[in-house]
Scaffold this active site. Structure first.
Site, PDB file in Angstrom:
ATOM      1  N   ASP A  33     -45.443 -52.364  -6.464  1.00  0.00           N
ATOM      2  CA  ASP A  33     -44.571 -52.858  -5.404  1.00  0.00           C
ATOM      3  C   ASP A  33     -44.445 -54.370  -5.515  1.00  0.00           C
ATOM      4  O   ASP A  33     -45.445 -55.075  -5.686  1.00  0.00           O
ATOM      5  CB  ASP A  33     -45.133 -52.479  -4.040  1.00  0.00           C
ATOM      6  CG  ASP A  33     -44.072 -52.567  -2.952  1.00  0.00           C
ATOM      7  OD1 ASP A  33     -42.912 -52.231  -3.244  1.00  0.00           O
ATOM      8  OD2 ASP A  33     -44.400 -52.958  -1.824  1.00  0.00           O
ATOM      9  N   HIS A  42     -38.116 -62.609   3.338  1.00  0.00           N
ATOM     10  CA  HIS A  42     -39.354 -61.953   3.759  1.00  0.00           C
ATOM     11  C   HIS A  42     -40.574 -62.802   3.416  1.00  0.00           C
ATOM     12  O   HIS A  42     -41.455 -63.025   4.260  1.00  0.00           O
ATOM     13  CB  HIS A  42     -39.467 -60.576   3.095  1.00  0.00           C
ATOM     14  CG  HIS A  42     -40.763 -59.883   3.343  1.00  0.00           C
ATOM     15  ND1 HIS A  42     -41.136 -59.420   4.583  1.00  0.00           N
ATOM     16  CD2 HIS A  42     -41.789 -59.567   2.495  1.00  0.00           C
ATOM     17  CE1 HIS A  42     -42.336 -58.847   4.505  1.00  0.00           C
ATOM     18  NE2 HIS A  42     -42.741 -58.928   3.244  1.00  0.00           N
ATOM     19  N   GLU A  83     -42.083 -51.082   5.818  1.00  0.00           N
ATOM     20  CA  GLU A  83     -41.369 -52.036   4.973  1.00  0.00           C
ATOM     21  C   GLU A  83     -40.162 -51.323   4.386  1.00  0.00           C
ATOM     22  O   GLU A  83     -40.310 -50.340   3.662  1.00  0.00           O
ATOM     23  CB  GLU A  83     -42.269 -52.600   3.867  1.00  0.00           C
ATOM     24  CG  GLU A  83     -43.392 -53.475   4.405  1.00  0.00           C
ATOM     25  CD  GLU A  83     -44.117 -54.257   3.321  1.00  0.00           C
ATOM     26  OE1 GLU A  83     -44.017 -53.881   2.141  1.00  0.00           O
ATOM     27  OE2 GLU A  83     -44.781 -55.247   3.666  1.00  0.00           O
ATOM     28  N   GLU A 139     -37.494 -50.820   1.844  1.00  0.00           N
ATOM     29  CA  GLU A 139     -37.392 -51.212   0.439  1.00  0.00           C
ATOM     30  C   GLU A 139     -36.474 -50.263  -0.324  1.00  0.00           C
ATOM     31  O   GLU A 139     -36.105 -49.189   0.154  1.00  0.00           O
ATOM     32  CB  GLU A 139     -38.769 -51.196  -0.233  1.00  0.00           C
ATOM     33  CG  GLU A 139     -39.826 -52.042   0.467  1.00  0.00           C
ATOM     34  CD  GLU A 139     -41.101 -52.166  -0.350  1.00  0.00           C
ATOM     35  OE1 GLU A 139     -41.051 -51.934  -1.583  1.00  0.00           O
ATOM     36  OE2 GLU A 139     -42.146 -52.481   0.248  1.00  0.00           O
ATOM     37  N   ASP A 147     -42.735 -48.636   2.434  1.00  0.00           N
ATOM     38  CA  ASP A 147     -44.111 -48.981   2.066  1.00  0.00           C
ATOM     39  C   ASP A 147     -44.902 -49.205   3.360  1.00  0.00           C
ATOM     40  O   ASP A 147     -45.059 -50.327   3.824  1.00  0.00           O
ATOM     41  CB  ASP A 147     -44.111 -50.243   1.192  1.00  0.00           C
ATOM     42  CG  ASP A 147     -45.499 -50.601   0.686  1.00  0.00           C
ATOM     43  OD1 ASP A 147     -46.317 -49.690   0.504  1.00  0.00           O
ATOM     44  OD2 ASP A 147     -45.758 -51.802   0.483  1.00  0.00           O
ATOM     45  N   ARG A 195     -51.284 -53.753   8.794  1.00  0.00           N
ATOM     46  CA  ARG A 195     -51.363 -55.208   8.681  1.00  0.00           C
ATOM     47  C   ARG A 195     -52.746 -55.760   9.013  1.00  0.00           C
ATOM     48  O   ARG A 195     -53.160 -56.771   8.442  1.00  0.00           O
ATOM     49  CB  ARG A 195     -50.322 -55.855   9.600  1.00  0.00           C
ATOM     50  CG  ARG A 195     -48.887 -55.471   9.297  1.00  0.00           C
ATOM     51  CD  ARG A 195     -48.455 -55.915   7.914  1.00  0.00           C
ATOM     52  NE  ARG A 195     -47.029 -55.671   7.702  1.00  0.00           N
ATOM     53  CZ  ARG A 195     -46.397 -55.864   6.565  1.00  0.00           C
ATOM     54  NH1 ARG A 195     -47.069 -56.291   5.501  1.00  0.00           N
ATOM     55  NH2 ARG A 195     -45.109 -55.622   6.451  1.00  0.00           N
ATOM     56  N   GLN A 211     -54.934 -54.976   6.016  1.00  0.00           N
ATOM     57  CA  GLN A 211     -54.462 -55.821   4.917  1.00  0.00           C
ATOM     58  C   GLN A 211     -54.920 -57.270   5.078  1.00  0.00           C
ATOM     59  O   GLN A 211     -55.353 -57.919   4.119  1.00  0.00           O
ATOM     60  CB  GLN A 211     -52.939 -55.763   4.849  1.00  0.00           C
ATOM     61  CG  GLN A 211     -52.315 -56.596   3.745  1.00  0.00           C
ATOM     62  CD  GLN A 211     -50.787 -56.550   3.788  1.00  0.00           C
ATOM     63  OE1 GLN A 211     -50.192 -55.847   4.593  1.00  0.00           O
ATOM     64  NE2 GLN A 211     -50.160 -57.318   2.911  1.00  0.00           N
ATOM     65  N   LYS A 230     -52.379 -50.621   2.161  1.00  0.00           N
ATOM     66  CA  LYS A 230     -51.123 -50.126   1.592  1.00  0.00           C
ATOM     67  C   LYS A 230     -51.253 -48.732   0.971  1.00  0.00           C
ATOM     68  O   LYS A 230     -50.247 -48.024   0.842  1.00  0.00           O
ATOM     69  CB  LYS A 230     -50.644 -51.083   0.493  1.00  0.00           C
ATOM     70  CG  LYS A 230     -50.308 -52.485   0.968  1.00  0.00           C
ATOM     71  CD  LYS A 230     -48.928 -52.549   1.572  1.00  0.00           C
ATOM     72  CE  LYS A 230     -48.455 -53.984   1.732  1.00  0.00           C
ATOM     73  NZ  LYS A 230     -47.071 -54.057   2.210  1.00  0.00           N
ATOM     74  N   THR A 251     -46.856 -44.010   0.912  1.00  0.00           N
ATOM     75  CA  THR A 251     -45.563 -44.625   0.604  1.00  0.00           C
ATOM     76  C   THR A 251     -44.540 -43.504   0.602  1.00  0.00           C
ATOM     77  O   THR A 251     -44.704 -42.523  -0.130  1.00  0.00           O
ATOM     78  CB  THR A 251     -45.577 -45.316  -0.768  1.00  0.00           C
ATOM     79  OG1 THR A 251     -46.607 -46.309  -0.789  1.00  0.00           O
ATOM     80  CG2 THR A 251     -44.239 -45.962  -1.068  1.00  0.00           C
ATOM     81  N   GLU A 291     -42.164 -58.975  10.958  1.00  0.00           N
ATOM     82  CA  GLU A 291     -41.145 -60.027  11.046  1.00  0.00           C
ATOM     83  C   GLU A 291     -40.305 -59.881  12.316  1.00  0.00           C
ATOM     84  O   GLU A 291     -40.021 -60.875  12.992  1.00  0.00           O
ATOM     85  CB  GLU A 291     -40.224 -59.970   9.832  1.00  0.00           C
ATOM     86  CG  GLU A 291     -40.877 -60.282   8.512  1.00  0.00           C
ATOM     87  CD  GLU A 291     -39.928 -59.990   7.374  1.00  0.00           C
ATOM     88  OE1 GLU A 291     -39.150 -60.900   7.019  1.00  0.00           O
ATOM     89  OE2 GLU A 291     -39.922 -58.850   6.874  1.00  0.00           O
TER      90      GLU A 291
END
Length: 402
Positions: A119, A126, A192, A194, A226, A230, A233, A246, A250, A351
């Protein structure tokens, strides 16, 4: 010029006109074995039956696209041309009609047996948003970011097809003010938005793949979510990067849109300064004009534009192999979160809510900073197709369970 049309009925708002023909793996109703098909309108055409009794047919009568993908770009082009002819002329209508199945009556599977999963982190918006969030007052982008496509190696065994429930992950987490880490379920579960790219034809170990050979190796694209914990992470990623935050899941769409269907969506990538090193310079850039939509519990919360991604998928592929690493059939690599310059174009909740500081208010009056149990997230995307039509990717959806 009149747009090419199929005699198979295709609703006006369908993701799957004949200019698309995405590939998937499905099991028909009252059948037990999966096989490869292409989507057309509200139907899927069983390709294994079209080529029954041939070596190609055997490669299509399987539970993944991998055997077909290994055949390479000449065979990919032949099958696409043949299927287009079958669906736009009535010479063999009886054969096609006998092997059409309604999509809402079949079971869809993970389309590829994923070999490796990588990834990337290719959106400047971002990366800048996260840099400003976690390094206030410092440089938003780290020194390497505009010199190479930054990425991490993920876990192929937890790539799942759209519709698979997502179990809330557990792990260690430690807040900035906590005296010691604790173990428990993630309280900052995120998404996420993607685009993923599926490798069809592999390469030899020790031989880097040139950036302009992208379409000789990559077969097509999928939508990709994904999922990210957080809080897990944030505690684990220094100094080696994402791991348990992560690797738990997925999600990808059930349909792989071939690169051949995306030719009309090609656009230039943003101006890259400083100029990349020679192995990353494209003669004809592979930026893609894809419009992505993010829904949280049926409310649209973001519309990220993929066209602004700083690094192209061809550059990501070239960087993956520049050290001599090989490509394998079934390799999957993600673009990283797609975010645009506007607040409503951010492709992740971290975000959209600025790490929880600015909660989202949903139409029912509830608020979200990160995902709660029972929440469903759906990504959709569309792109310009041939003949002026728009093509789509279907959807990738997942519901969170505690």
């Amino acid at each position: 010029m009149t747009a090419l049309q199929s005699w198979v009925p295709v609703p006006a708002d369908s993701d799957f006109p004949v200019q698309n023909l995405p590939y998937g793996v499905f099991t028909p109703a009252r059948a037990h074995s999966p096989r490869v098909g292409v989507a057309i309108g509200e139907h899927v055409l069983d390709l294994s039956a079209i080529w029954a009794g041939t070596p190609l047919g055997a490669d299509l009568a399987t539970g993944s696209l991998n055997r077909f993908l290994r055949r390479g770009p000449v065979e990919w082009a032949y099958v696409r041309e043949r299927v287009t002819a079958l669906l736009t002329t009535e010479d063999e209508r009886a054969l096609v009609e006998a092997n059409l199945h309604r999509i809402d009556e079949v079971r869809l599977h993970l389309p590829v047996e994923v070999a490796d999963y990588v990834d990337f982190y290719a959106s400047e918006e971002h990366a800048t948003n996260l840099g400003e969030m976690f390094r206030p007052g410092g440089e938003a982008l780290l020194p390497n970011w505009k010199h190479l496509p930054v990425g991490y190696h993920g876990r192929s065994g937890t790539v799942v097809v759209s519709g698979t429930e997502i179990r809330r992950p557990g792990g260690q987490r430690k807040g900035p003010q906590d005296p010691a880490p604790v173990f428990g379920a993630s309280v900052k579960l995120d998404i996420e938005a993607e685009v993923g790219f599926v490798v069809g034809a592999g390469s030899a170990m020790g031989e880097p793949v040139a950036v302009d050979d992208f379409a000789r190796h990559v077969f097509g694209a999928v939508l990709l979510n994904d999922w990210s914990a957080r809080d897990i992470q944030a505690w684990e990623y220094v100094p080696l990067g994402p791991f348990l935050g992560k690797s738990f899941a997925t999600s990808i769409s059930a349909w792989v849109v071939p690169l051949a269907a995306l030719e009309a969506a090609r656009v230039a990538t943003p101006v890259q300064q400083p100029e990349p090193l020679p192995y990353l310079v494209e003669k004809e850039p592979w930026g893609l004009d894809l419009a992505i939509e993010v829904r949280l519990n049926d409310a649209v919360v973001s519309r990220p534009p993929f066209a602004g991604m700083y690094w192209s998928p061809a550059q990501m592929m070239a960087h993956t192999t520049v050290n001599g690493a090989s490509l394998r059939t079934g390799d999957l690599y993600g673009s990283g979160t797609c975010s645009g310059p506007a607040a409503d174009q951010r492709g992740s909740l971290i975000e959209l809510t600025w790490n929880g500081r600015d909660p989202l208010t949903l139409p029912d009056g509830s608020t979200r900073t990160f995902l709660e149990d029972g929440d469903s997230v759906t990504l959709r995307a569309s792109a310009p197709g041939a003949d002026g039509v728009r093509i789509g990717f279907g959807e990738v959806t997942g519901t969170v369970r505690g």
